[in-house]
Design a protein around this motif. Sequence first.
Motif, PDB file in Angstrom:
ATOM      1  N   PHE A  69       8.624  -1.334  -4.151  1.00 51.01           N
ATOM      2  CA  PHE A  69       8.054  -2.656  -4.385  1.00 51.01           C
ATOM      3  C   PHE A  69       7.493  -3.219  -3.086  1.00 51.01           C
ATOM      4  CE2 PHE A  69      12.314  -3.387  -2.973  1.00 51.01           C
ATOM      5  CZ  PHE A  69      12.298  -4.585  -2.290  1.00 51.01           C
ATOM      6  N   ASP A  70       6.631  -4.196  -3.245  1.00 50.51           N
ATOM      7  CA  ASP A  70       6.015  -4.889  -2.114  1.00 50.51           C
ATOM      8  C   ASP A  70       6.851  -6.117  -1.800  1.00 50.51           C
ATOM      9  OD1 ASP A  70       4.476  -6.194  -0.270  1.00 50.51           O
ATOM     10  OD2 ASP A  70       2.593  -6.037  -1.388  1.00 50.51           O
ATOM     11  N   THR A  76       9.919   7.439  -9.783  1.00 53.99           N
ATOM     12  CA  THR A  76       9.636   8.619 -10.604  1.00 53.99           C
ATOM     13  C   THR A  76       8.195   8.629 -11.094  1.00 53.99           C
ATOM     14  OG1 THR A  76      10.535   7.405 -12.508  1.00 53.99           O
ATOM     15  CG2 THR A  76      12.009   8.938 -11.385  1.00 53.99           C
ATOM     16  N   ASP A  77       7.660   7.447 -11.417  1.00 52.18           N
ATOM     17  CA  ASP A  77       6.267   7.383 -11.865  1.00 52.18           C
ATOM     18  C   ASP A  77       5.312   7.747 -10.733  1.00 52.18           C
ATOM     19  OD1 ASP A  77       7.047   6.620 -14.372  1.00 52.18           O
ATOM     20  OD2 ASP A  77       6.836   4.478 -13.998  1.00 52.18           O
ATOM     21  N   ILE A  78       5.604   7.234  -9.545  1.00 47.55           N
ATOM     22  CA  ILE A  78       4.765   7.571  -8.393  1.00 47.55           C
ATOM     23  C   ILE A  78       4.876   9.061  -8.087  1.00 47.55           C
ATOM     24  CG2 ILE A  78       4.411   7.178  -5.924  1.00 47.55           C
ATOM     25  CD1 ILE A  78       5.367   4.330  -6.326  1.00 47.55           C
ATOM     26  N   GLY A  79       6.094   9.592  -8.235  1.00 48.57           N
ATOM     27  CA  GLY A  79       6.304  11.007  -7.965  1.00 48.57           C
ATOM     28  C   GLY A  79       5.540  11.914  -8.899  1.00 48.57           C
ATOM     29  N   GLN A  80       5.195  11.429 -10.086  1.00 47.40           N
ATOM     30  CA  GLN A  80       4.387  12.223 -11.005  1.00 47.40           C
ATOM     31  C   GLN A  80       2.910  12.152 -10.662  1.00 47.40           C
ATOM     32  OE1 GLN A  80       5.112  14.221 -13.662  1.00 47.40           O
ATOM     33  NE2 GLN A  80       7.272  14.076 -13.120  1.00 47.40           N
ATOM     34  N   TRP A 136      -2.381   5.327  -0.551  1.00 49.69           N
ATOM     35  CA  TRP A 136      -2.525   5.461  -2.012  1.00 49.69           C
ATOM     36  C   TRP A 136      -1.421   4.674  -2.725  1.00 49.69           C
ATOM     37  CZ3 TRP A 136       0.079   6.978  -6.291  1.00 49.69           C
ATOM     38  CH2 TRP A 136      -0.654   7.384  -7.394  1.00 49.69           C
ATOM     39  N   VAL A 137      -0.184   4.802  -2.228  1.00 47.03           N
ATOM     40  CA  VAL A 137       0.938   4.098  -2.848  1.00 47.03           C
ATOM     41  C   VAL A 137       0.773   2.592  -2.688  1.00 47.03           C
ATOM     42  CG1 VAL A 137       3.438   3.801  -2.853  1.00 47.03           C
ATOM     43  CG2 VAL A 137       2.467   6.065  -2.465  1.00 47.03           C
ATOM     44  N   ARG A 138       0.325   2.134  -1.515  1.00 48.57           N
ATOM     45  CA  ARG A 138       0.120   0.698  -1.318  1.00 48.57           C
ATOM     46  C   ARG A 138      -0.891   0.144  -2.311  1.00 48.57           C
ATOM     47  NH1 ARG A 138      -0.215   2.526   4.138  1.00 48.57           N
ATOM     48  NH2 ARG A 138       1.737   2.125   5.299  1.00 48.57           N
ATOM     49  N   GLN A 187       8.483   2.597   7.161  1.00 45.76           N
ATOM     50  CA  GLN A 187       9.007   1.327   7.674  1.00 45.76           C
ATOM     51  C   GLN A 187       7.997   0.199   7.476  1.00 45.76           C
ATOM     52  OE1 GLN A 187      10.276   1.996  11.736  1.00 45.76           O
ATOM     53  NE2 GLN A 187      12.043   3.205  11.123  1.00 45.76           N
ATOM     54  N   ASP A 188       7.568   0.060   6.240  1.00 49.74           N
ATOM     55  CA  ASP A 188       6.572  -0.935   5.874  1.00 49.74           C
ATOM     56  C   ASP A 188       7.161  -1.823   4.787  1.00 49.74           C
ATOM     57  OD1 ASP A 188       4.386  -2.416   5.062  1.00 49.74           O
ATOM     58  OD2 ASP A 188       3.021  -0.715   4.970  1.00 49.74           O
ATOM     59  N   ARG A 189       7.151  -3.149   5.010  1.00 54.13           N
ATOM     60  CA  ARG A 189       7.685  -4.062   4.001  1.00 54.13           C
ATOM     61  C   ARG A 189       6.935  -3.966   2.685  1.00 54.13           C
ATOM     62  NH1 ARG A 189      10.687  -8.326   4.426  1.00 54.13           N
ATOM     63  NH2 ARG A 189       9.235  -9.611   3.213  1.00 54.13           N
ATOM     64  N   ARG A 190       5.690  -3.540   2.740  1.00 56.20           N
ATOM     65  CA  ARG A 190       4.925  -3.390   1.500  1.00 56.20           C
ATOM     66  C   ARG A 190       5.329  -2.148   0.724  1.00 56.20           C
ATOM     67  NH1 ARG A 190      -1.012  -3.389   3.627  1.00 56.20           N
ATOM     68  NH2 ARG A 190       0.043  -2.161   5.228  1.00 56.20           N
ATOM     69  N   LEU A 191       6.184  -1.319   1.329  1.00 53.40           N
ATOM     70  CA  LEU A 191       6.684  -0.110   0.682  1.00 53.40           C
ATOM     71  C   LEU A 191       8.206  -0.101   0.777  1.00 53.40           C
ATOM     72  CD1 LEU A 191       4.156   2.522   2.079  1.00 53.40           C
ATOM     73  CD2 LEU A 191       4.119   1.442  -0.162  1.00 53.40           C
ATOM     74  N   SER A 192       8.815  -1.052   0.114  1.00 54.59           N
ATOM     75  CA  SER A 192      10.269  -1.175   0.157  1.00 54.59           C
ATOM     76  C   SER A 192      10.887  -0.412  -0.997  1.00 54.59           C
ATOM     77  CB  SER A 192      10.681  -2.649   0.093  1.00 54.59           C
ATOM     78  OG  SER A 192      10.144  -3.368   1.198  1.00 54.59           O
ATOM     79  N   LEU A 193      12.086   0.125  -0.767  1.00 55.02           N
ATOM     80  CA  LEU A 193      12.814   0.873  -1.789  1.00 55.02           C
ATOM     81  C   LEU A 193      14.049   0.096  -2.207  1.00 55.02           C
ATOM     82  CD1 LEU A 193      12.611   4.477  -0.317  1.00 55.02           C
ATOM     83  CD2 LEU A 193      11.529   3.692  -2.415  1.00 55.02           C
TER      84      LEU A 193
END
Length: 530
Positions: A303-304, A255-259, A239-241, A287-293
């Motif tokens: 971010f991706d 924070t936006d995703i957390g809502q 879903w996040v991807r 551990q996905d580069r498309r889900l970097s913090l």
Amino acid sequence: MTNQDPLPRAALYVDFDNVFMALLRWDERAAYAFGERPDAWLAWLEGREEDGKPAIRRTLVRRCYLNPGGYWDFQPGRPVARYRATKDLRNRTYFSEFRAAFVQAGFDVVDCPPVAWLKNSADMKMALDIREALDHRTRFEEFVLLSGDSDFLPALARLRAHDRRITILAQDTAKAAYLAAADQVVGLDEFAHEGMGNLPIAQFSATAVAAAPAARAELPRGESSRADLPALRTQALEWVREALARSPAGALRLTDIGQALPRAFPALRHTDYAGAGSLGALIEEAQDRRLSLSGPPARRWVFDAERGTAPEDSPAEDKAPEEKAPEEKLGEDKSCAEKPDADKPGEEQPGEERPGVKAGEAELPEPMLAETAASPDAVAPEAEAAPPETGAVSEVALLEAPQLLRDLLWGSRDPKGLPHDLPAFAPAELGFLLRTIAATLPLEPATAAPEIARAAAAEGLHVSAREVTALLRWLMRGYVKLHEPPTPEGAARLSRVLFATLVNTARAAGEKLSETETEALRAWTQSGLG
């Protein structure tokens, strides 16, 4: 049931206020469609065929219990506000606007205005009408109740004793006894997205996050099995991807995703983010580069990395080595909660009592509560009020924080029987009220509430005396002594008391707030004071 068997004759009872507020927690478009298009979800409940004839049940009695003075302020720029703009309507929506739609759908609308302390009489009228229907000349084989109020449990027991089929609408947080008393349970999520998912208002999306796929993973009621957690985690991360893929910048605030994410997957609230403990940990463990913090804990970006670097305002290298983790920082912030008066630690505000928390402990965070219990004479030192960092919380999260908590506490009451009603004040409104209350002390709630409401109106703020009374009641639950002179800290102290009281009340009600929700609630209680 064979083709020759007649369809069961049903009586439908709808607690409008209860269902409307519960749906707001899922999607404001579903809540609005519930009021605007009762004919659509009624057809879904009856399973109507192409010729319009019901295939599941014949609803002979259709009764809706509605508070005509109730209203909800939809946020400007959000889906419902834009939808109403196409009809040249204002954002504030009174429940009485939906009366005509229910009448046209064949409902008998019963007005249920508040009779005491903002509590309407819908549940009592519904119970009386249900009992009367048992003696009706027409035998109703099925009773359908659209209400999540567990107060109807005795009525369900009476219906079962008379051998009537029972169908209820309920959230996944409904009491087990209430669910067990029904023959069929219609999930709130199913009702919201299948009963009203094809209505025109569903076409209005708000942001890239809100537009992400609405696939929802519900775990079985009761304790979740470990076998379910990997699947839940996989679906949530996907879903996040997809949300990032829909974002033009390929980045979204954590924070936006957390809502939005817990709304798409309600089970995340009850499983500590599928066992990860927090949203940030869930994303890091992927551990996905498309889900970097990237960025400090209070202003993190997701971010991706395959599409680009982190946004410039919070590059990854800005995070200092000594900066604490989100969980540690949250624990520090909680220590700013207000303590009770040291000279009278056990004094109780007349007429009020905190649910599930001993007198004198209401404003203390969880770690301090444990210390106080171990040492009755110990009193936590007064913590300095840190200046609010409203920039760390997105505007959307800030505005949704009181609405979320209001939904979590909807239907619950304190030991005195008063509802845990929480007006969703705008930050400017809440800040003005706290400053005015602090400057007006000592005060008498019955006479001060109308005066404070008039003062707010003079400043262009739309706040009713009833909403002021609700705020005063929350402050009294936190043992603010309205009959004593003001303290030097004034409104800052009241904001800390309000925050701690809300969090502790949610905890006592069995509702666990996430990191993002807690920080957004803190920012909401403080943002209007600047």
